[in-house]
Motif scaffolding. Structure first.
Motif, PDB file in Angstrom:
ATOM      1  N   UNK A 175       0.802  -1.225   0.000  1.00 36.59           N
ATOM      2  CA  UNK A 175       0.000   0.000   0.000  1.00 36.59           C
ATOM      3  C   UNK A 175       0.837   1.278   0.000  1.00 36.59           C
ATOM      4  N   UNK A 176       2.003   1.240   0.622  1.00 36.17           N
ATOM      5  CA  UNK A 176       2.859   2.427   0.632  1.00 36.17           C
ATOM      6  C   UNK A 176       3.293   2.784  -0.789  1.00 36.17           C
ATOM      7  N   UNK A 177       3.710   1.791  -1.546  1.00 37.71           N
ATOM      8  CA  UNK A 177       4.129   2.005  -2.928  1.00 37.71           C
ATOM      9  C   UNK A 177       3.002   2.629  -3.745  1.00 37.71           C
ATOM     10  N   UNK A 178       1.775   2.082  -3.621  1.00 33.44           N
ATOM     11  CA  UNK A 178       0.661   2.574  -4.420  1.00 33.44           C
ATOM     12  C   UNK A 178       0.181   3.942  -3.951  1.00 33.44           C
ATOM     13  N   UNK A 179       0.309   4.232  -2.652  1.00 30.72           N
ATOM     14  CA  UNK A 179       0.000   5.585  -2.183  1.00 30.72           C
ATOM     15  C   UNK A 179       0.944   6.601  -2.829  1.00 30.72           C
ATOM     16  N   UNK A 180       2.221   6.263  -2.890  1.00 31.58           N
ATOM     17  CA  UNK A 180       3.207   7.175  -3.482  1.00 31.58           C
ATOM     18  C   UNK A 180       2.931   7.355  -4.977  1.00 31.58           C
ATOM     19  N   UNK A 181       2.679   6.271  -5.694  1.00 36.44           N
ATOM     20  CA  UNK A 181       2.388   6.364  -7.135  1.00 36.44           C
ATOM     21  C   UNK A 181       1.101   7.160  -7.372  1.00 36.44           C
ATOM     22  N   UNK A 182       0.053   6.825  -6.634  1.00 40.44           N
ATOM     23  CA  UNK A 182      -1.239   7.515  -6.765  1.00 40.44           C
ATOM     24  C   UNK A 182      -1.083   9.001  -6.447  1.00 40.44           C
ATOM     25  N   UNK A 183      -0.337   9.318  -5.399  1.00 37.62           N
ATOM     26  CA  UNK A 183      -0.111  10.704  -5.036  1.00 37.62           C
ATOM     27  C   UNK A 183       0.652  11.463  -6.105  1.00 37.62           C
ATOM     28  N   UNK A 184       1.702  10.852  -6.644  1.00 39.61           N
ATOM     29  CA  UNK A 184       2.490  11.506  -7.698  1.00 39.61           C
ATOM     30  C   UNK A 184       1.654  11.768  -8.951  1.00 39.61           C
ATOM     31  N   UNK A 185       0.866  10.781  -9.355  1.00 36.43           N
ATOM     32  CA  UNK A 185       0.037  10.935 -10.558  1.00 36.43           C
ATOM     33  C   UNK A 185      -1.002  12.036 -10.349  1.00 36.43           C
ATOM     34  N   UNK A 186      -1.659  12.046  -9.185  1.00 36.98           N
ATOM     35  CA  UNK A 186      -2.660  13.077  -8.930  1.00 36.98           C
ATOM     36  C   UNK A 186      -2.031  14.453  -8.782  1.00 36.98           C
ATOM     37  N   UNK A 187      -0.853  14.522  -8.208  1.00 39.44           N
ATOM     38  CA  UNK A 187      -0.122  15.791  -8.138  1.00 39.44           C
ATOM     39  C   UNK A 187       0.189  16.294  -9.548  1.00 39.44           C
ATOM     40  N   UNK A 188       0.637  15.395 -10.411  1.00 41.07           N
ATOM     41  CA  UNK A 188       0.930  15.752 -11.799  1.00 41.07           C
ATOM     42  C   UNK A 188      -0.338  16.199 -12.537  1.00 41.07           C
ATOM     43  N   UNK A 189      -1.449  15.451 -12.380  1.00 36.76           N
ATOM     44  CA  UNK A 189      -2.710  15.837 -13.021  1.00 36.76           C
ATOM     45  C   UNK A 189      -3.149  17.230 -12.574  1.00 36.76           C
ATOM     46  N   UNK A 190      -3.034  17.511 -11.274  1.00 33.93           N
ATOM     47  CA  UNK A 190      -3.443  18.813 -10.753  1.00 33.93           C
ATOM     48  C   UNK A 190      -2.589  19.948 -11.287  1.00 33.93           C
ATOM     49  N   UNK A 191      -1.283  19.760 -11.298  1.00 33.51           N
ATOM     50  CA  UNK A 191      -0.379  20.796 -11.806  1.00 33.51           C
ATOM     51  C   UNK A 191      -0.632  21.021 -13.298  1.00 33.51           C
ATOM     52  N   UNK A 192      -0.830  19.944 -14.046  1.00 30.96           N
ATOM     53  CA  UNK A 192      -1.107  20.083 -15.480  1.00 30.96           C
ATOM     54  C   UNK A 192      -2.411  20.835 -15.706  1.00 30.96           C
ATOM     55  N   UNK A 193      -3.449  20.503 -14.940  1.00 33.55           N
ATOM     56  CA  UNK A 193      -4.732  21.182 -15.097  1.00 33.55           C
ATOM     57  C   UNK A 193      -4.604  22.666 -14.775  1.00 33.55           C
ATOM     58  N   UNK A 194      -3.831  22.985 -13.759  1.00 35.92           N
ATOM     59  CA  UNK A 194      -3.622  24.385 -13.404  1.00 35.92           C
ATOM     60  C   UNK A 194      -2.956  25.145 -14.554  1.00 35.92           C
ATOM     61  N   UNK A 195      -1.927  24.565 -15.142  1.00 38.78           N
ATOM     62  CA  UNK A 195      -1.175  25.268 -16.177  1.00 38.78           C
ATOM     63  C   UNK A 195      -1.852  25.291 -17.543  1.00 38.78           C
ATOM     64  N   UNK A 196      -2.787  24.401 -17.793  1.00 43.29           N
ATOM     65  CA  UNK A 196      -3.494  24.425 -19.078  1.00 43.29           C
ATOM     66  C   UNK A 196      -4.909  24.974 -18.917  1.00 43.29           C
TER      67      UNK A 196
END
Length: 137
Positions: free
Chosen positions: A6-27
């Motif tokens: 679960x730790x691994x998937x929390x980190x992956x899920x968090x990174x992907x959602x962080x990336x999606x949020x930053x991308x949405x902000x900039x576009x």
């Protein structure tokens, strides 16, 4: 490392959602223009475009914050301590993606399913890892 950690998937899920949020902000400006055009709005309506852009920026910030929170939970919690945050993150992710998919299905959002599919795959792994992880802290 086991694949259903679960730790691994929390980190992956968090990174992907962080990336999606930053991308949405900039576009946000392009996304607002595309959305207005798809909905048949007059692009000269500057108030509507500014509102749509601000809404996309706000959603991007919230989404990135959610990703950062999930990432922090993955970094902070190890072993069995990551099970609860993984399950909680998966449930919240399911609710958000169900709403997002329902908007797409109802033609309220003129976008594809790519982000929904990516999120659902990650949510499934996150949920399975949170439920099935057996090792102690």
């Amino acid at each position: 490392m086991r694949i259903f950690n679960p730790r691994f998937w929390l980190i992956i899920f968090g990174l992907v959602n962080l990336l999606f949020g930053v991308m949405l902000y900039y576009v946000s400006e392009d996304a607002a223009s595309n959305l207005a055009g798809e909905l048949g709005s007059d692009l000269s309506d500057s108030i509507l475009l500014l509102f749509a852009q601000n809404m996309h920026e706000a959603l991007g910030v919230v989404w990135a914050a959610w990703g950062a929170f999930t990432l922090a939970a993955g970094i902070r919690n190890r072993g069995a301590a990551a099970k609860g945050p993984a399950i909680l993150a998966a449930i919240i992710g399911l609710i958000v993606q169900a709403h997002h998919a329902s908007q797409i299905i109802a033609d309220e959002l003129p976008v594809g399913y790519t982000d929904v599919v990516i999120s659902l795959v990650l949510i499934i792994f996150l949920l399975i890892s949170g439920i099935t992880y057996k090792e102690k802290s």
